[in-house]
Design a protein around this motif. Structure first.
Motif, short mmCIF file in Angstrom:
data_model
loop_
_atom_site.label_atom_id
_atom_site.label_comp_id
_atom_site.label_asym_id
_atom_site.label_seq_id
_atom_site.Cartn_x
_atom_site.Cartn_y
_atom_site.Cartn_z
N CYS A 150 7.85 -9.80 -26.02
CA CYS A 150 7.15 -8.56 -25.69
C CYS A 150 7.19 -8.26 -24.20
N THR A 151 7.06 -9.31 -23.39
CA THR A 151 7.13 -9.12 -21.93
C THR A 151 8.51 -8.63 -21.51
N THR A 152 9.55 -9.20 -22.14
CA THR A 152 10.91 -8.75 -21.82
C THR A 152 11.09 -7.28 -22.17
N ALA A 153 10.58 -6.89 -23.35
CA ALA A 153 10.66 -5.48 -23.74
C ALA A 153 9.86 -4.59 -22.79
N GLY A 154 8.71 -5.07 -22.35
CA GLY A 154 7.91 -4.29 -21.41
C GLY A 154 8.59 -4.10 -20.07
N LEU A 155 9.24 -5.17 -19.57
CA LEU A 155 9.96 -5.06 -18.30
C LEU A 155 11.14 -4.11 -18.42
N TRP A 156 11.83 -4.14 -19.58
CA TRP A 156 12.94 -3.22 -19.80
C TRP A 156 12.46 -1.78 -19.82
N GLN A 157 11.32 -1.53 -20.48
CA GLN A 157 10.78 -0.17 -20.50
C GLN A 157 10.32 0.26 -19.10
N ALA A 158 9.83 -0.68 -18.31
CA ALA A 158 9.46 -0.35 -16.93
C ALA A 158 10.70 0.06 -16.13
N HIS A 159 11.82 -0.64 -16.39
CA HIS A 159 13.08 -0.28 -15.74
C HIS A 159 13.54 1.11 -16.20
N ARG A 160 13.44 1.39 -17.50
CA ARG A 160 13.81 2.71 -18.02
C ARG A 160 12.92 3.80 -17.45
N TYR A 161 11.64 3.50 -17.27
CA TYR A 161 10.71 4.46 -16.68
C TYR A 161 11.15 4.80 -15.26
N GLY A 162 11.52 3.79 -14.48
CA GLY A 162 11.99 4.05 -13.12
C GLY A 162 13.27 4.86 -13.11
N GLU A 163 14.20 4.54 -14.01
CA GLU A 163 15.46 5.30 -14.09
C GLU A 163 15.19 6.75 -14.45
N LYS A 164 14.33 6.98 -15.44
CA LYS A 164 14.06 8.34 -15.89
C LYS A 164 13.39 9.16 -14.78
N ARG A 165 12.45 8.56 -14.07
CA ARG A 165 11.80 9.27 -12.95
C ARG A 165 12.82 9.66 -11.90
N LEU A 166 13.72 8.74 -11.56
CA LEU A 166 14.73 9.01 -10.55
C LEU A 166 15.68 10.11 -11.02
N ALA A 167 16.15 10.03 -12.28
CA ALA A 167 17.08 11.03 -12.80
C ALA A 167 16.43 12.41 -12.83
N ASN A 168 15.20 12.50 -13.31
CA ASN A 168 14.52 13.79 -13.35
C ASN A 168 14.30 14.34 -11.95
N SER A 169 13.95 13.46 -11.02
CA SER A 169 13.73 13.90 -9.64
C SER A 169 15.01 14.46 -9.03
N GLU A 170 16.15 13.79 -9.27
CA GLU A 170 17.42 14.28 -8.73
C GLU A 170 17.79 15.64 -9.30
N LEU A 171 17.61 15.82 -10.60
CA LEU A 171 17.98 17.08 -11.23
C LEU A 171 17.08 18.22 -10.76
N ARG A 172 15.79 17.94 -10.61
CA ARG A 172 14.88 18.98 -10.10
C ARG A 172 15.22 19.34 -8.66
#
Length: 267
Positions: free
Chosen positions: A24-46
């Motif tokens: 579960c911790t591994t899955a949580g860390l992966w989702q935290a990484h995906r959250y950071g990627e999504k924030r960065l991608a959305n910020s760049e496009l905006r």
């Protein structure tokens, strides 16, 4: 409590809980990484959609595909439209209406074609009918457009003349027989102005990168870490519940009967 936890079943349960917690911790860390990627991608496009337009050669090039970080970038170009190169992109929707995107190549001073989606025209008949569309402005034109990547796939065979299924830049380049920038643009403004076409609406920037929203990834992070804590806490909770069910040690019902309190047995 420690004596209870040393029992074999609790040790086995604790081992299972540790394995589950690690997963579960591994899955949580992966989702935290995906959250950071999504924030960065959305910020760049905006940022791309708000930035000052730059010359098209600073973003696009012949034979170079458009990367995710270049989508929605505003570019400016000058040239003259090739009216004979106009194609209609089928099965598109604007404001709830089905119709065609009107795409016309703009021949720049460098001799390179920039594919420009000038606007939208609704379908007025069967899918095999090609509607009449207004001609582009004649003579020198200056345009500002929003960069989009080439669409994957190939057109179906047997389409009506002047119609395509998708904006596939390599296929359109072969069709035009001229060097073409590796992406296309959706028209934002034009001098002289376009007329007779419905403008293509701006993109929805609430989640421009697509997929799950930022908040969903953050919720998944909390969810997986909560599951990890639950897996570790379960053996201790069960041990406490078993102790309460057993009552005080050495008795059956929680009461102690003294020797002097025994009543004689009737004979």
């Amino acid at each position: 409590m420690l004596a209870t936890l040393r029992q074999g079943r609790y040790l086995a349960l604790l081992a299972v809980g540790v394995v589950l917690a690690v997963g579960c911790t591994t899955a949580g860390l992966w989702q935290a990484h995906r959250y950071g990627e999504k924030r960065l991608a959305n910020s760049e496009l905006r940022h791309n959609d708000r930035a000052t337009p730059v010359p098209v050669d600073g973003v696009l090039a012949v034979g170079r595909t458009v990367g995710p970080e270049q989508r929605f970038r505003l570019v400016a170009a000058a040239g003259a439209y090739d009216r004979g190169g106009t194609v209609l992109v089928r099965q598109r929707q604007v404001e709830g209406r089905v119709g065609f995107l009107v795409l016309t190549p703009l021949r720049t001073a460098a001799g390179v074609d920039l594919l420009v989606v000038r606007g939208f025209v609704p379908a007025t008949g069967a899918a095999t009918q090609t509607p009449a569309v207004p001609d582009p402005p004649a003579g020198p034109v200056t345009v500002t457009g929003r960069v989009q990547p080439s669409e994957p796939g190939m057109d179906r065979p047997g389409l009506p003349a002047g119609q395509v299924d998708r904006i596939a830049v390599p296929a359109l380049q072969q069709r035009l027989g001229a060097p073409t920038y590796g992406g296309y643009v959706e028209l934002v403004s034009s001098t002289p102005a376009e007329s007779g076409l419905t403008p293509v609406p701006p993109p929805d920037l609430s989640n421009p990168a697509g997929g799950a929203y930022e908040g969903q990834h953050l919720a998944y992070v909390v969810q997986w870490f909560f599951f990890a804590l639950l897996a570790l806490a379960l053996p201790f909770v069960l041990a406490v519940l078993d102790q309460r069910a057993a009552g005080p040690a050495g008795t059956d019902d929680g009461a102690t009967v003294g020797v002097g309190d025994r009543q004689p047995t009737a004979r």
